[in-house]
Structures are given as C-alpha cells and as structure tokens.
Scaffold this motif. Structure first.
Motif, short mmCIF file in Angstrom:
data_model
loop_
_atom_site.label_atom_id
_atom_site.label_comp_id
_atom_site.label_asym_id
_atom_site.label_seq_id
_atom_site.Cartn_x
_atom_site.Cartn_y
_atom_site.Cartn_z
N ILE A 175 46.72 44.60 32.96
CA ILE A 175 45.96 43.49 32.40
C ILE A 175 45.39 43.94 31.05
CG2 ILE A 175 43.96 41.99 32.72
CD1 ILE A 175 44.44 42.16 35.73
N LEU A 176 45.80 43.24 30.00
CA LEU A 176 45.31 43.62 28.67
C LEU A 176 44.26 42.60 28.24
CD1 LEU A 176 48.59 44.53 26.75
CD2 LEU A 176 47.09 46.01 28.08
N ARG A 177 43.03 43.07 28.07
CA ARG A 177 41.95 42.14 27.70
C ARG A 177 42.21 41.52 26.33
NH1 ARG A 177 38.76 46.57 29.53
NH2 ARG A 177 38.34 46.29 31.74
N ARG A 178 42.90 42.29 25.49
CA ARG A 178 43.13 41.73 24.15
C ARG A 178 44.06 40.53 24.19
NH1 ARG A 178 47.21 45.46 20.54
NH2 ARG A 178 48.92 45.37 22.00
N GLU A 179 44.92 40.47 25.22
CA GLU A 179 45.77 39.29 25.37
C GLU A 179 44.90 38.08 25.70
OE1 GLU A 179 49.14 39.03 25.04
OE2 GLU A 179 49.12 41.08 24.30
N LEU A 180 43.91 38.31 26.54
CA LEU A 180 42.99 37.23 26.88
C LEU A 180 42.24 36.79 25.63
CD1 LEU A 180 41.47 38.70 30.17
CD2 LEU A 180 42.95 36.70 30.00
N ALA A 181 41.81 37.77 24.87
CA ALA A 181 41.06 37.46 23.65
C ALA A 181 41.93 36.70 22.66
CB ALA A 181 40.51 38.74 23.03
N ALA A 182 43.19 37.12 22.55
CA ALA A 182 44.10 36.47 21.60
C ALA A 182 44.35 35.03 22.01
CB ALA A 182 45.42 37.25 21.53
N ALA A 183 44.53 34.81 23.31
CA ALA A 183 44.77 33.46 23.80
C ALA A 183 43.56 32.57 23.54
CB ALA A 183 45.09 33.50 25.29
N GLU A 184 42.40 33.17 23.74
CA GLU A 184 41.16 32.43 23.53
C GLU A 184 41.02 32.02 22.06
OE1 GLU A 184 38.92 31.57 25.75
OE2 GLU A 184 37.27 30.95 24.45
N LEU A 185 41.33 32.97 21.19
CA LEU A 185 41.21 32.73 19.76
C LEU A 185 42.16 31.61 19.33
CD1 LEU A 185 39.65 34.09 17.42
CD2 LEU A 185 41.77 35.31 16.88
N LEU A 186 43.38 31.72 19.83
CA LEU A 186 44.40 30.74 19.49
C LEU A 186 43.94 29.34 19.91
CD1 LEU A 186 47.33 30.90 18.40
CD2 LEU A 186 48.09 30.63 20.75
N GLY B 107 39.27 39.14 34.40
CA GLY B 107 39.31 39.81 33.11
C GLY B 107 38.15 39.29 32.28
N VAL B 108 37.41 40.20 31.67
CA VAL B 108 36.21 39.79 30.95
C VAL B 108 36.34 40.21 29.49
CG1 VAL B 108 33.74 40.26 30.73
CG2 VAL B 108 34.72 39.80 32.98
N ILE B 109 36.01 39.31 28.60
CA ILE B 109 36.08 39.61 27.17
C ILE B 109 34.83 39.11 26.47
CG2 ILE B 109 38.60 39.51 27.08
CD1 ILE B 109 38.22 36.72 25.70
N GLY B 110 34.66 39.52 25.22
CA GLY B 110 33.59 38.99 24.39
C GLY B 110 34.19 37.96 23.45
N VAL B 111 33.61 36.78 23.44
CA VAL B 111 34.10 35.74 22.54
C VAL B 111 33.10 35.65 21.39
CG1 VAL B 111 34.71 33.33 22.34
CG2 VAL B 111 35.05 34.50 24.51
N PRO B 112 33.60 35.80 20.17
CA PRO B 112 32.66 35.80 19.05
C PRO B 112 31.90 34.49 18.94
CG PRO B 112 34.90 36.31 18.32
CD PRO B 112 34.98 35.89 19.75
N ILE B 113 30.60 34.59 18.70
CA ILE B 113 29.86 33.38 18.35
C ILE B 113 29.26 33.65 16.98
CG2 ILE B 113 29.19 32.04 20.39
CD1 ILE B 113 26.94 34.03 20.83
N GLY B 114 29.44 32.74 16.07
CA GLY B 114 28.94 32.94 14.73
C GLY B 114 29.60 34.18 14.16
N SER B 115 28.88 34.91 13.36
CA SER B 115 29.52 35.99 12.63
C SER B 115 29.36 37.33 13.32
CB SER B 115 28.94 36.06 11.23
OG SER B 115 27.54 36.07 11.33
#
Ligand SMILES: CC(C)(COP(=O)(O)OP(=O)(O)OC[C@H]1O[C@@H](n2cnc3c(N)ncnc32)[C@H](O)[C@@H]1OP(=O)(O)O)[C@@H](O)C(=O)NCCC(=O)NCCS
Lengths: 231, 569
Positions: free
Chosen positions: B552-563, B491-499
């Motif tokens: 597979i929901l990418r937003r779940e991956l993103a949410a876990a990453e954010l948390l 599963g691939v997501i974009g992780v924010p860097i900076g703004s």
C-alpha cells in the motif's frame, strides 16, 4: 558489492534425505552455512491457509516492511491473489524447513509480479518469518527468484522498501540496484538482472530451480517454446 | 568554528562561534532573579509574577518534589497545557537535578502511558483536566505520585471566581483526588513545603529533558537533552538576533511548552534574558491571542506558518481592530513558510518573520534565516557553532555537492546525547563519519545552495504536519483504525489545507458484512488518539490502491486525492 559471507550449498536431488516419496512435488534443497536445510518450491492455491497463518506469525515490523501498512489480517481476497498464481507473470517461491514431525513448515515467500505496462520489469517482495532472519535466507530466496525471472523475459527487478530496511537494501545492493526516492521514508530499488547472476548459486542449482519452476507453470510437459529451455 | 560558506550571510555582529558557560538551566533562572527581581517574568490571563516570585515558587516546589522523594536523575512527567505552573514545574525539576518528561496536553491516556512508562517517571505533574487520563494510564507505569494543579490557580482573583462558576465543571477542570493516595494538589504540597530545596549539584552535562518524538514508523522515542544542549540552543538563538534587548522584550508563549520548540525558544530563552513571557493557554483561540498581542504590546512571537496565517486572515485583523505593530520578530518553524503568509504578517506587524528549522534531537533549532538577508523557501543557514552537511539518501555516507539533494546531517552543542534506552536507534541516528565527528542524521531530505542556504525538499519520516506544528504519523492512525473490527484496509494521508497545514484523511475498506458510518470510525479514533491525530475525513473505497505485490503506497492515495481535488475545482 557481493558479500564474502559463506554461501548456501545446493543439495543435489539425489542427495536429499529423507528421499521424497514418489509423486511428491519437487523441492529444491539448500544447506545454509549454519547447517539449516531449507527447501524451495513454487507456491500454489493450496498454500492459502498456510500463507494466512504465516502472515499472522510475522512480527508487526516485518508485516509493515512487507506491506507498508500495519494491517493485522490478510483479507481472503489478498490471500487468494497471493496464492493463485499463473506461475509466469506472477511467480513465488515458498521457503520451508523440515518440521519436527518431518512435515515441511513454511518460513518465507519470495515473489515477483510482472509489470503490466512493461513486461520486462517485475516487482519483487520477499518475507522471512522473524525467527529465521539474518541467516541468509532472504538473499537466497531473491537470488532463486531472479534465476526464474530471467528465464521469463524479465530484465529488471524492482522493489519498494522503507529506507531503514537494511537487510533488503543490502539484498538489492548485492544485485547492483540503484535506488530512487519514492515518498517519505520510501525508496524504489531497481536492479538490472546480470547475465552471471545465477553464478552466485551455481549452475547446478540454477538448472534445478528452473526445472522445478517450469514444472509448476506446465504441470504436464514443457513446451518446446518454453523459455526454460534456455537453461 | 572553522569557516563555512554560509557565514558570509550572518547578520552584522553575529559571531560564528560562542562561549558556553558551564551552566545548568536552573542557573539561568537564578541569574535572572538576581538581576531582575522586580521585572515581570510571567503574565497569564491578566495576572502577573515577577522574577523574584517565580524564583520563590520554583524553590518551594522543588523542595516539595524532594519531599516526594525525587532525587537527581529521577524522571518527572510534565503533562500540562500552557500556564505558569508548567514553567514552575520544569524549573523546579531542573533545580534538583530531575529530568523533565513533557507530554503533549492533547494526549490520550494510552499515549501518555507510553511516555510515562518508557521513561520510568516517578512523579507526574498534571492539570486537573488530565487527571482522569493519568489515572487510566497509572497501572502500566512506575508513577508513585500524581501532583495535580488547576489551571485557574494563577488566574487573577475575579477571573478565578468566574471560572469556578462558569467553566470549571463544564470544561472538565474539576478533579476529585479523594480515594487515590498517590494524588496530591500542587497548591497543598507547596503550602506545606520548606521554602527551598536541599542543594543539589546539577552539572551542565546532566540530563535535563527526555523529549518524546516519533521515529520513522511513529513509535515514540525519548530524546535525551542535557542542560548544556538546551542552554547552548538559547545562546545560539540570542546570538542570531542581536537586536533584542535584555529584560525588555515581551515574548508570547502560545505554542505548547511541552514541545521542544516552545520550551527552548519561548520559555528558556525568555528566562535566560529576563524577558517577560506572556503565556497563552490555547494557541487555537486566535481572537484571544490577537487581544493578548494587542494589549501586551508583544514583541516576540515564535510560531508556525499556520498560526501566522490564521492571525493574518482573522476578520478582526482585516478590519484593523488589533494593533500588531509591536511585534518585531517571529521565528517560524515546523513547516515551510509560504511567501504570502510571510509577506502579509510582516506588513501587518512591521516586524520580521523568518523561517527556521530544527528537530527535538537538536534542542531543537539548528537553522534560521538571517534577519537581514533571508531567503524565502529556505530554512536559512546553520546557527553559530552548528555545522551541516548533506549526504546521499541510500547509505547516508557520501557527501553530496551543493545543489544535490540528500539527507541533512548536523552537529553542534545543541545535539542530543541519544535516545533513551535505545542504543540501536541512537547508533542509527548519531553516526561517526570519516571526519571523526559524530553527526545527527535528521532524516529530512535537503539541498544546500552553492552559497550555503539550506532548503528542505522532503521529509524522510512519513508524517503529516497537523495544525499547530504537531506531527502525526500515518501509521499511528492506521494502527487504531485496524483495531476496529469492520476495517479491512486503512491508509492515512495528510491532505494539504491552504499553504501549510495538512489535515488527516483516512481511506478505509470495510467488511461488507459490517457496514459502518464514517462518523463511527472518527469517534473510534477520538477515543484512542489525541485530537489532532483524529482523521477529519474518512473515505470508503472498495479496495486500496496497491502495487503489484500488494504494497500500500500512501503517495498513491495522496496523488488520487490531489487529482480529484483538481478535477473538482
Ligand atoms: C528483508 C528480509 C527478507 C531479509 O531476509 P534475511 O534472511 O533476514 O536476510 P539475509 O540474512 O539474507 O541478510 C541480507 C543482508 O542484510 C544484512 N542484514 C541482516 N540483518 C541485518 C540487520 N539487522 N542490520 C543490518 N544488516 C542486516 C545481512 O548481513 C545481509 O547482508 P550481506 O549479504 O552484505 O551480509 C527479512 O528481513 C524480512 O522478511 N523482513 C520483513 C519483510 C521485508 O522487509 N521484506 C522486504 C520488502 S518486500
């Protein structure tokens, strides 16, 4: 928003040809408007191999729509999860046609899995192999699934689908679903099961679907508290 | 056009509607050559070319392309990094009625091959550093000729010598064309060509560009842009910045010219107005870019938020080493512009930074903030002759009221004719509404305020905004990961860097029998994907989070990453 297209015709068990052999697991047969006959029966652990083969036969697009991921293989663990069902909280119809040699060939699956946090809600997934798209099988499978779900205390069916999955959007619309945004390109559909939902398939068909589904969950005899008794 | 609520916000002097002459893009250059023959047209690494010289080079190269058999309607791939030859290539193709098919210079052989094959390109013009990739791609395409040029061709003499001695070999710029009968040096072709082409009548409605862009699922489609589309977008851009002085402005062309944004906003716009275009080969060289802005006294700097942020935060800038006060106007596209980035850059330059919006399907610009009264966080208002509506997210058919979210649809003279050879995708994206007009469904989710400002609230297309305004479709990267034998789930997501930017992160489940290092998977991707798409991080999991039915929901991956990030900080 029901469609005016011709409906599948239920084939009462007495009319099914060739006649099933004694002891053979029951299958609920329908004839599609184009003449294709399809049978529905509950998925069980023996179906694991067939499920994996069916997965391989799907087009990349169909696989992506079903799993929201371009996975090229189904892991063993997943295949087991998708076939070792308790038949109550996790139930699936396998959809098949009669192959050349008379054997039944699987061409689709429709399942629901009850939400662990909210037992009145279940998530739905359905897939039909590509050559059989557009014949009304997806619609039939979901309706047949809804009939069973309703007898298990499920009031709401949900599904995650890509916004451009038009057939699945249509199927959910047919159940009066509402849609909410669930991430880029993704929507979550939510359909409250209507009391008259089974009406689209006809009472006789519903009774048979419920009977066959109930038999899978209680291979011996139905218990008296079985929700199937509601009919 | 009819009155619209947003017209009230137009800066003084900006018309709501324009006249578009029946011009082809080649005519814009011809006019600039006629009017400003001696004004500088291109500056590159210190060497300069005026409009007359640019016109001559284009004439000659277009004759050379005719010599290779290119006729009206033929597709010609432009696989180039930013340099003068890129401008010459585009203009020469347009002069003889060819269709330019730009490919991002970072693309791998496979990515290039797809675009060359799908478009049916007959000729490719590439830099020597892409030659190997073109050779690899060749078998699956209809390419008959490979025109190769070395980036140093237009360097000033001393730099050219230095480059040959120091950087050419190590940087992969040396190409040996012997043994490949289809390959030819651009320089040799031009030397042997007649000074000008056989005249070809190119009309404003002819196809000028096939610009490849990913769809919802990341499979690239060729956007058909006509001369009229692209010319109209130049004129609209000019109209919304009334203060710019013809033949006076100094434009920085740092974003890739093979992308619709820089092609229109930097290149075509400059040529149409007789500006000087300072071409920067690599926008990631922030120090080099700062030196260029400082030295050239650049006035226009189209960019993306990450670029303004990198420039503003460069130690040399903080130390006051560079004078950026010449910069008067910056249009920022591709991603939301954070207020602090905008403020900082406006302070540094004394100029204006405004956020705009567009997509390849619209040449690309459709919205921009008024210079006088922009609103941060919004993409501004539709440009002249551009109409915009918001429709519901399900059927995309019901008009939404101001303040309600929905899919942004636009129409105007800059909107494409369709997708190349994709009637279904075209019908899905260009839809005729009840009002009888054809609307481009952008796929982006937006809200219009009561008084007509638009804000993007979500991208309908699942994509990661990588540095430099480049898009990465998660599915493309997942497809490659799944090719690796050890990968079971990805599963691939974009992780924010900076703004603003996102970096690509992959979550993978590997076969327990086949242990593999993160670096191996990264290298595996690097061989198969353009650099900006390669995951920067790979995290191993026992299982990817899935819905009850196994999606597979990418937003779940993103949410876990954010948390997790929040917990760590
Ligand atoms: C989604 C899927 C199960 C639908 O099955 P199907 O048998 O092809 O669908 P049906 O023939 O029952 O058609 C359903 C509706 O979609 C419409 N439809 C079918 N194909 C369509 C298409 N290509 N474009 C637009 N509408 C289409 C049908 O007309 C029908 O609408 P109607 O009832 O208003 O006439 C099937 O396409 C599939 O397996 N897709 C891959 C997996 C997937 O997407 N699953 C859904 C998420 S879990």
């Amino acid at each position: 928003m029901s469609s005016d297209r011709p409906r599948p015709r239920f084939i009462p068990p007495a009319d099914v040809l060739p006649r099933p052999a004694p002891g053979e697991e029951p299958i609920v047969w329908f004839e599609m408007p184009g003449g294709l006959q399809v049978g529905l029966r509950p998925i069980h652990p023996d179906d694991r191999q067939a499920l994996m083969e069916g997965f391989q036969a799907l087009s990349e697009e169909s696989r992506y729509h079903r799993f929201l991921s371009p996975m090229p293989r189904l892991s063993d663990r997943q295949a087991r999860y998708l076939t070792e069902l308790d038949q109550i909280d996790h139930f699936a119809w396998g959809i098949g046609i009669r192959g050349d040699a008379g054997a039944i060939e699987g061409i689709g699956v429709a399942r629901y899995v009850r939400d662990t946090a909210d037992r009145t809600t279940a998530e739905v997934a359905v897939v039909i192999t590509d050559p059989y798209h557009g014949l009304g099988l997806g619609t039939l499978a979901v309706q047949a699934l809804a009939v069973v779900a309703a007898t298990r205390g499920i009031e709401v069916l949900t599904g995650y689908l890509l916004g451009d999955n038009k057939p699945m959007v249509r199927i959910f619309q047919g159940m009066g679903a509402t849609f909410t945004h669930a991430g880029p390109g993704l929507v979550r559909a939510e359909a409250v099961l209507q009391d008259d939902a089974p009406g689209t398939l006809g009472e006789e068909a519903c009774a048979e679907l419920i009977r066959v589904a109930g038999r899978a969950s209680h291979p011996s005899a139905p218990r008296s508290d079985d929700p199937d008794q509601r009919g | 056009m009819e009155e619209r609520i947003w017209h009230q916000h137009y800066d003084q002097g900006v018309p709501t509607s324009l006249e578009y002459p029946d011009l082809a893009l080649g005519d814009l250059l011809t006019k600039a050559v006629d009017r400003y023959p001696d004004r500088p047209a291109i500056r590159f690494m210190g060497s300069e070319m005026n409009y007359r010289q640019l016109g001559e080079a284009v004439d000659r190269f277009s004759a050379a392309l005719q010599g290779l058999g290119v006729v009206k309607g033929d597709r010609v791939s432009v696989f180039m990094a930013n340099c003068p030859q890129t401008v010459i290539a585009y203009e020469a193709i347009w002069r003889i009625g060819g269709v330019a098919v730009p490919s991002n210079p970072l693309y791998t052989a496979a990515e290039f091959a797809h675009q060359a094959a799908d478009s049916g390109s007959k000729v490719v013009i590439c830099l020597s550093m892409m030659y190997d990739r073109v050779l690899t791609a060749l078998p699956g395409t209809e390419l008959e000729h490979i025109v190769v040029t070395n980036i140093k061709e237009y360097f000033p003499p001393i730099l050219k010598v230095l480059f040959t001695l120091v950087k050419e070999k190590s940087g992969g710029h040396r190409a040996d064309l012997s043994g490949e009968p289809r390959a030819v040096w651009m320089r040799d072709l031009m030397a042997a060509a007649r000074p000008g082409p056989e005249p070809v009548s190119v009309r404003t409605d002819d196809l000028a560009v096939l610009m490849y862009t990913g769809g919802t699922t990341g499979v690239p489609k060729g956007v058909e842009l006509s001369h009229r589309n692209l010319m109209a977008n130049c004129r609209q851009l000019q109209a919304v910045s009334p203060g710019l002085r013809e033949a006076e402005e100094i434009m920085i062309s740092a974003l890739p010219l093979t992308h619709s944004y820089a092609m229109t906003v930097c290149m075509n716009h400059s040529i149409d107005r007789g500006y000087l275009q300072v071409i920067v080969p690599d926008a990631r060289d922030i120090k080099g870019l700062l030196e260029t802005i400082h030295k050239e006294r650049a006035t226009l700097l189209p960019g993306v938020p990450a670029l303004y942020s990198a420039l503003g935060n460069h130690p040399g800038v903080i130390a006051g080493k560079y004078d950026l006060t010449s910069v008067a106007q910056c249009v920022s596209g591709a991603a939301g512009l954070a207020p602090e980035v905008q403020r900082r850059f406006e302070e540094l330059t004394g100029g204006k930074v405004v956020e705009g919006y567009g997509l390849s399907e619209a040449s690309p610009v459709t919205h921009v903030n008024p210079l006088g009264g922009g609103r941060n966080g919004t993409i501004g208002v539709p440009m002249p002759d551009t109409d915009a509506i918001i429709v519901d997210e399900d059927a995309e058919a019901t008009l939404m009221a101001p303040g309600e979210r929905g899919v942004l649809c636009v129409r105007g003279p800059q909107v494409m004719a369709g997708y190349w050879n994709q009637p279904e995708e075209t019908a899905d994206t260009l839809r005729v509404h009840d009002d009888g007009h054809t609307w481009l469904h952008t796929g982006d989710v937006a809200v219009m305020s009561e008084d007509g400002f638009f804000t993007i609230v979500d991208r309908k297309k699942d994509m990661i905004l990588a540095a430099g305004g480049l898009n990465v479709y998660p599915r493309e990267v997942e497809d490659v990961l799944y090719e690796h034998p050890a990968v079971r789930e990805a599963g691939v997501i974009g992780v924010p860097i900076g703004s603003t930017d996102q970096r690509v992160k992959a979550f993978v489940v590997v076969d327990s029998e086949m242990p593999v290092e993160a670096q191996e998977l990264i290298d595996f991707c690097r061989e198969r994907l353009a650099r900006f798409k390669v995951p920067k991080h790979v995290e191993f999991l026992d299982e990817l989070p899935k819905t009850f039915v196994g999606k597979i929901l990418r937003r779940e991956l993103a949410a876990a990453e954010l948390l997790r990030e929040q917990q760590e900080s």
